[in-house]
Design an enzyme around this catalytic site. Structure first.
Site, short mmCIF file in Angstrom:
data_model
loop_
_atom_site.label_atom_id
_atom_site.label_comp_id
_atom_site.label_asym_id
_atom_site.label_seq_id
_atom_site.Cartn_x
_atom_site.Cartn_y
_atom_site.Cartn_z
N CYS A 12 19.67 -20.41 -3.32
CA CYS A 12 18.97 -19.62 -2.30
C CYS A 12 18.00 -20.48 -1.50
CB CYS A 12 18.20 -18.48 -2.97
SG CYS A 12 17.67 -17.20 -1.80
N ASP A 136 13.17 -11.71 -11.32
CA ASP A 136 12.36 -12.78 -10.77
C ASP A 136 10.93 -12.64 -11.26
OD1 ASP A 136 11.79 -15.04 -9.32
OD2 ASP A 136 11.94 -14.09 -7.35
#
Length: 233
Positions: A12, A136
């Site tokens: 990412c 996360d």
């Protein structure tokens, strides 16, 4: 022997052509572009579209949004029409479903002991329409902070989590720790940004290669041993 489960890999926060090409070469299954302007990894939708054109078939582009307006999301999807959405802010289940698109929903889990108070089961149930729940660490700036949450805070085998088909482990992953994360959580996929960087938004081809190698090593370590062959009498 090929493992029965292959952990998928998403890189990412890519911003450069060379990094997109290196991600594909390393074996990434998905590549993420950050469409959140305060992020140092931000790219405008049209830039994300140009980068996504470099992806071959079966490498999925993902667009990361944080509390974005419907107009901003639509602009992103015009630039990358086949993108998977990654919602990383305070979006509600109705907000997510209103996009009409497949999406990942980030669960921002507090670090340390506070992580144990996060109701991950309730969160997963609330976003039952998500293709996956991305795990996360809760940091300022909505991700990419290189921090991990406590991986022992949850019972990953709980059937409501469906870890091996619905969880994406993220937050502070590196080539050095991703094997341990996979062995503990047994997720469908892993997502990394800062752990493969030389600076924010600038990736390292060597770190990408090392990360993929560590994931593949984990797959072999977590694969159940084959059943012994029946002995003939």
């Amino acid at each position: 022997m090929t493992p029965t489960h292959r952990t998928r890999i998403k890189f990412c926060g890519l911003t450069r052509e060379a990094d997109v090409d290196a991600a594909v070469q390393a074996g990434a299954d998905a590549v993420g572009f950050v469409l959140y302007e305060p992020s140092p990894r931000f790219v405008p939708p049209e830039r994300a579209g140009a980068l996504a054109l470099r992806l071959p078939a079966f490498v999925t582009p993902a667009l990361l949004f944080v509390n974005a307006s419907p107009e901003w999301i639509a602009r992103g999807l015009r630039a990358v029409p086949h993108a998977l959405l990654q919602l990383h802010g305070d979006e509600s289940p109705s907000d997510a479903q209103a996009t009409g698109r497949p999406y990942l929903r980030a669960a921002r889990i507090p670090a340390g002991e506070a992580g144990k108070s996060f109701d991950l089961l309730q969160f997963a149930d609330a976003f039952a329409s998500a293709q996956a729940i991305l795990l996360d660490a809760h940091v300022e700036g909505f991700g990419g902070g290189g921090q991990s949450f406590d991986w022992t805070a949850f019972t990953w085998s709980h059937p409501r989590l469906n870890a091996s088909s619905r969880l994406v482990l993220s937050g502070g992953l590196t080539p050095a720790n991703v094997t341990d994360g996979i062995r503990l959580v047994r997720p469908w996929a892993v997502d990394v940004s800062s752990g493969i960087e030389v600076s924010k938004g600038i990736k390292s081809a060597d770190k990408m290669q090392a990360f993929v190698a560590a994931v593949r090593a984990a797959d072999h370590l977590t694969d159940p041993a084959p059943a012994p062959s029946p002995q003939r009498s």
